[in-house]
Structures are given as structure tokens and as C-alpha cells.
Design a protein around this motif. Structure first.
Motif, PDB file in Angstrom:
ATOM      1  N   GLY A 269     -22.418  56.961  50.339  1.00 36.20           N
ATOM      2  CA  GLY A 269     -21.330  56.111  50.805  1.00 36.20           C
ATOM      3  C   GLY A 269     -20.915  55.068  49.791  1.00 36.20           C
ATOM      4  N   LEU A 270     -19.838  54.386  50.103  1.00 38.34           N
ATOM      5  CA  LEU A 270     -19.307  53.315  49.268  1.00 38.34           C
ATOM      6  C   LEU A 270     -19.322  52.020  50.063  1.00 38.34           C
ATOM      7  CD1 LEU A 270     -17.810  52.436  46.634  1.00 38.34           C
ATOM      8  CD2 LEU A 270     -15.665  52.950  47.834  1.00 38.34           C
ATOM      9  N   SER A 271     -19.909  50.981  49.487  1.00 39.11           N
ATOM     10  CA  SER A 271     -19.883  49.664  50.128  1.00 39.11           C
ATOM     11  C   SER A 271     -18.513  49.026  49.943  1.00 39.11           C
ATOM     12  CB  SER A 271     -20.951  48.755  49.526  1.00 39.11           C
ATOM     13  OG  SER A 271     -20.781  47.417  49.968  1.00 39.11           O
ATOM     14  N   THR A 272     -18.024  48.379  50.994  1.00 35.28           N
ATOM     15  CA  THR A 272     -16.765  47.652  50.850  1.00 35.28           C
ATOM     16  C   THR A 272     -16.896  46.520  49.826  1.00 35.28           C
ATOM     17  OG1 THR A 272     -17.279  46.188  52.730  1.00 35.28           O
ATOM     18  CG2 THR A 272     -15.990  48.181  53.198  1.00 35.28           C
ATOM     19  N   ALA A 273     -18.136  46.069  49.560  1.00 29.73           N
ATOM     20  CA  ALA A 273     -18.351  45.044  48.536  1.00 29.73           C
ATOM     21  C   ALA A 273     -17.995  45.558  47.146  1.00 29.73           C
ATOM     22  CB  ALA A 273     -19.803  44.575  48.554  1.00 29.73           C
ATOM     23  N   SER A 274     -17.976  46.876  46.976  1.00 29.43           N
ATOM     24  CA  SER A 274     -17.701  47.460  45.667  1.00 29.43           C
ATOM     25  C   SER A 274     -16.248  47.339  45.245  1.00 29.43           C
ATOM     26  CB  SER A 274     -18.107  48.944  45.653  1.00 29.43           C
ATOM     27  OG  SER A 274     -19.492  49.090  45.837  1.00 29.43           O
ATOM     28  N   VAL A 275     -15.360  46.978  46.160  1.00 28.87           N
ATOM     29  CA  VAL A 275     -13.942  46.834  45.794  1.00 28.87           C
ATOM     30  C   VAL A 275     -13.508  45.366  45.776  1.00 28.87           C
ATOM     31  CG1 VAL A 275     -13.415  49.103  46.766  1.00 28.87           C
ATOM     32  CG2 VAL A 275     -12.987  47.048  48.142  1.00 28.87           C
ATOM     33  N   TRP A 276     -14.440  44.442  46.034  1.00 30.61           N
ATOM     34  CA  TRP A 276     -14.098  43.022  46.045  1.00 30.61           C
ATOM     35  C   TRP A 276     -13.451  42.630  44.723  1.00 30.61           C
ATOM     36  CZ3 TRP A 276     -14.921  38.419  43.564  1.00 30.61           C
ATOM     37  CH2 TRP A 276     -14.623  37.262  44.287  1.00 30.61           C
TER      38      TRP A 276
ATOM     39  N   GLN B  58     -10.688  43.103  46.596  1.00 29.23           N
ATOM     40  CA  GLN B  58      -9.827  43.857  47.497  1.00 29.23           C
ATOM     41  C   GLN B  58     -10.443  43.879  48.897  1.00 29.23           C
ATOM     42  OE1 GLN B  58      -6.737  45.257  46.524  1.00 29.23           O
ATOM     43  NE2 GLN B  58      -7.222  43.890  44.820  1.00 29.23           N
ATOM     44  N   PRO B  59      -9.647  44.025  49.949  1.00 27.09           N
ATOM     45  CA  PRO B  59     -10.177  44.028  51.314  1.00 27.09           C
ATOM     46  C   PRO B  59     -10.830  45.357  51.678  1.00 27.09           C
ATOM     47  CG  PRO B  59      -7.805  44.341  51.356  1.00 27.09           C
ATOM     48  CD  PRO B  59      -8.163  44.081  49.920  1.00 27.09           C
ATOM     49  N   ALA B  60     -11.431  45.380  52.855  1.00 22.39           N
ATOM     50  CA  ALA B  60     -12.182  46.548  53.300  1.00 22.39           C
ATOM     51  C   ALA B  60     -11.330  47.812  53.324  1.00 22.39           C
ATOM     52  CB  ALA B  60     -12.779  46.291  54.681  1.00 22.39           C
ATOM     53  N   GLY B  61     -10.067  47.671  53.685  1.00 24.64           N
ATOM     54  CA  GLY B  61      -9.199  48.844  53.759  1.00 24.64           C
ATOM     55  C   GLY B  61      -9.125  49.599  52.452  1.00 24.64           C
ATOM     56  N   ALA B  62      -9.178  48.875  51.318  1.00 24.83           N
ATOM     57  CA  ALA B  62      -9.131  49.530  50.013  1.00 24.83           C
ATOM     58  C   ALA B  62     -10.359  50.397  49.793  1.00 24.83           C
ATOM     59  CB  ALA B  62      -9.018  48.479  48.910  1.00 24.83           C
ATOM     60  N   ALA B  63     -11.521  49.970  50.322  1.00 23.32           N
ATOM     61  CA  ALA B  63     -12.746  50.764  50.167  1.00 23.32           C
ATOM     62  C   ALA B  63     -12.647  52.066  50.954  1.00 23.32           C
ATOM     63  CB  ALA B  63     -13.954  49.953  50.629  1.00 23.32           C
ATOM     64  N   PHE B  64     -12.136  52.000  52.182  1.00 18.91           N
ATOM     65  CA  PHE B  64     -11.984  53.222  52.974  1.00 18.91           C
ATOM     66  C   PHE B  64     -11.038  54.198  52.267  1.00 18.91           C
ATOM     67  CE2 PHE B  64     -13.812  50.641  56.299  1.00 18.91           C
ATOM     68  CZ  PHE B  64     -14.447  51.548  57.128  1.00 18.91           C
ATOM     69  N   GLU B  65      -9.942  53.672  51.731  1.00 18.02           N
ATOM     70  CA  GLU B  65      -8.967  54.535  51.058  1.00 18.02           C
ATOM     71  C   GLU B  65      -9.569  55.176  49.813  1.00 18.02           C
ATOM     72  OE1 GLU B  65      -4.407  54.394  49.260  1.00 18.02           O
ATOM     73  OE2 GLU B  65      -5.332  52.565  50.069  1.00 18.02           O
TER      74      GLU B  65
ATOM     75  N   LEU C 156     -11.474  48.479  61.883  1.00 14.60           N
ATOM     76  CA  LEU C 156     -12.414  49.352  61.167  1.00 14.60           C
ATOM     77  C   LEU C 156     -12.407  50.765  61.744  1.00 14.60           C
ATOM     78  CD1 LEU C 156     -15.339  46.823  60.722  1.00 14.60           C
ATOM     79  CD2 LEU C 156     -13.881  47.722  58.897  1.00 14.60           C
ATOM     80  N   LEU C 157     -12.342  50.868  63.071  1.00 15.59           N
ATOM     81  CA  LEU C 157     -12.255  52.193  63.696  1.00 15.59           C
ATOM     82  C   LEU C 157     -10.987  52.915  63.266  1.00 15.59           C
ATOM     83  CD1 LEU C 157     -13.521  51.362  67.296  1.00 15.59           C
ATOM     84  CD2 LEU C 157     -14.626  52.916  65.675  1.00 15.59           C
TER      85      LEU C 157
END
Length: 263
Positions: free
Chosen positions: A9-16, A18-25, A51-52
Motif C-alpha cells: 500500500g501507499l501511505s497518504t503521508a507519502s504525498v504530503w 498534497q491531501p489524501a485524495g492525491a494518494a488514492f489517485e 475516504l469511502l
């Protein structure tokens, strides 16, 4: 060759920042298996409906929820760390995430520290979610090593049912992650894969760019009966463009896949 598929998986912290949405994309575009949500100031990281929606839109399940326990997130959801942890567990249940990542208590959180082990054990037993306590690292000042965490930076000193092992943290602590994994044993259910040079800073380098045995760690994990998740939690703040950030996260994913035997 691994016979099981370990989710990467990818942590949303890895795109900071940028917001969480960028990590999902990005996770969806690059072929990750899911996302770990770091709950902090980003409003989306605190919003289960949002998030859902992101999870559904990008086909990315939430593999873990990281409770808000950083210094910068001490008032997210509540100033009370017990409430924050309980809400993180509720979030994991809503998001169908199998794991909650939590740090050991800070030394100044005396009441929380006193009941932390019992609280984690209770939530582990009753929630259906694995509460995985993460290894941390000390602060080094003028040759003196100080721990901000109680009882220490090594959660096996307290003893918990489940653990998260962060290889950037073990690098900063100058701790052998292979030995630490051995102490965690079957309790190791979650990995933050990143690299470090062994300096006192928490670097979260793309794996393979530091001095840590990231490849060996992944190979041994794949050969074990590990049934948890591996999450890339890397620092991409220096990426000058979205293309550079995507390239770094693609490199990190490729490293994980190759060394977990998923090529």
C-alpha cells in the motif's frame, strides 16, 4: 518466490503536502494494492464519507488507519489521546481496514502511558481490528540519547499483541530491523517500508536509497508466514512536480514488488 501475495500500500503521508485524495489517485494509477490513511490536519483524512468515496472511486481499499499521534496532530479529533485512538479504531471499522497504527505514548502523557497497554489490549480484543504499536526513535543531543516515548522507542519492551515495524525509524534509532522483526515475531502485522542512512533524522527515503537492509527484509518477509500489509511511507516533499512525485512512488513500489517476489 513468494507463494502469498502480500498487499503493498501507499501511505497518504507519502504525498504530503498534497491531501489524501492525491494518494488514492496515485495509488490507483501506479498499481498499489491499497492506501494507509494518516489522520492529521488534512480534513479529508478525518472524514469517513470522503475516504469511502475516494476508496470506491479509485478502487483502492484502506489497508490501515494511522491514529493521530504525531506532535502536529495532538488536537485532531480530541486533545485526549484515548479518544483519538478509539476514534481511529472506529474509523478502521467503518473503512473495513484491518489495522490501526499507533505510536507508543509520549513520556509527558502520564495517564495515557499508564493505561496504554491495557487500552491497546482491550481494543485488540473487542474491535476486530489489529492495533499495531510502532517502533520509534530517540532524539540525540550533544552525544546524549533521549527518548520521548514511554517505556522506550522499542514497543517490544512493553510487549503488545501486534506491531508495526518502520524501517526509517529503526534506521534513525540505529536499530537492526531484522533483529527487531525477530523480537516482534508473529506479532508483526504491518510494515512501513522506507530507507534511512542511519543519521538521527527520520528520513523516510525511497527504499534502496539508504543503508538499511530493505531488500533482505522484504525477502525474509516473503519467505515467512507474514499475513499483514507492507506500506510505502516515503518522503517526496522535494519532488518539484507531480511527475517527479509519481516517479519516486513508482520506484518505491517496484522495489517492494521485486523484493517481495511479486515481479
Amino acid at each position: 518466490m513468494a507463494t502469498r501475495h502480500i498487499p503493498v500500500g501507499l501511505s497518504t503521508a507519502s504525498v504530503w503536502p498534497q491531501p489524501a485524495g492525491a494518494a488514492f489517485e496515485l495509488a490507483g494509477d501506479l498499481g498499489y494494492d491499497g492506501v494507509e490513511v494518516m489522520v492529521w490536519a488534512d480534513p479529508v483524512s478525518q472524514d469517513m464519507d470522503a475516504l469511502l468515496d475516494l476508496s470506491d472511486r479509485h478502487g483502492m481499499p484502506v489497508l490501515a488507519v494511522h491514529a493521530p499521534c504525531l506532535l502536529i496532530s495532538q488536537r485532531v479529533w480530541s486533545p485526549d489521546p484515548v479518544i483519538r485512538l478509539r476514534r481511529a479504531v472506529t474509523a478502521a471499522q467503518v473503512l473495513d481496514a484491518p489495522t490501526v497504527v499507533v505510536h507508543p505514548p509520549f513520556r509527558w502523557q502520564r495517564r495515557y502511558a499508564e493505561r496504554f497497554s491495557d487500552l491497546v489490549a482491550e481494543l485488540d480484543e473487542t474491535s476486530g481490528v489489529k492495533i499495531a504499536v510502532e517502533n520509534m526513535f530517540p532524539v540525540r543531543l550533544r552525544g546524549t540519547e533521549l527518548s520521548a516515548f514511554k517505556p522506550s522507542v522499542d514497543p517490544t519492551d512493553a510487549g503488545h499483541r501486534h506491531y508495526t515495524l518502520d524501517l526509517s525509524h529503526s534506521a534513525a534509532a540505529q536499530m537492526d530491523p531484522l533483529e527487531l522483526a525477530g523480537r516482534m515475531g508473529k506479532g508483526l502485522v504491518h510494515v512501513h517500508l522506507a530507507d534511512g542512512s542511519g543519521s538521527s533524522r527520520d528520513e523516510h527515503l525511497v527504499p534502496g536509497r539508504g543503508t538499511q537492509p530493505c531488500a533482505t527484509f522484504c525477502e525474509q518477509l516473503a519467505e515467512s508466514d507474514f499475513s499483514g500489509q507492507v506500506v510505502l511511507e516515503v518522503n517526496t516533499r522535494r519532488a518539484r512536480t507531480p511527475v517527479e512525485r509519481a516517479a519516486e512512488l513508482a520506484e518505491a513500489l517496484l522495489f517492494a514488488r521485486l523484493n517481495l517476489g511479486q515481479n
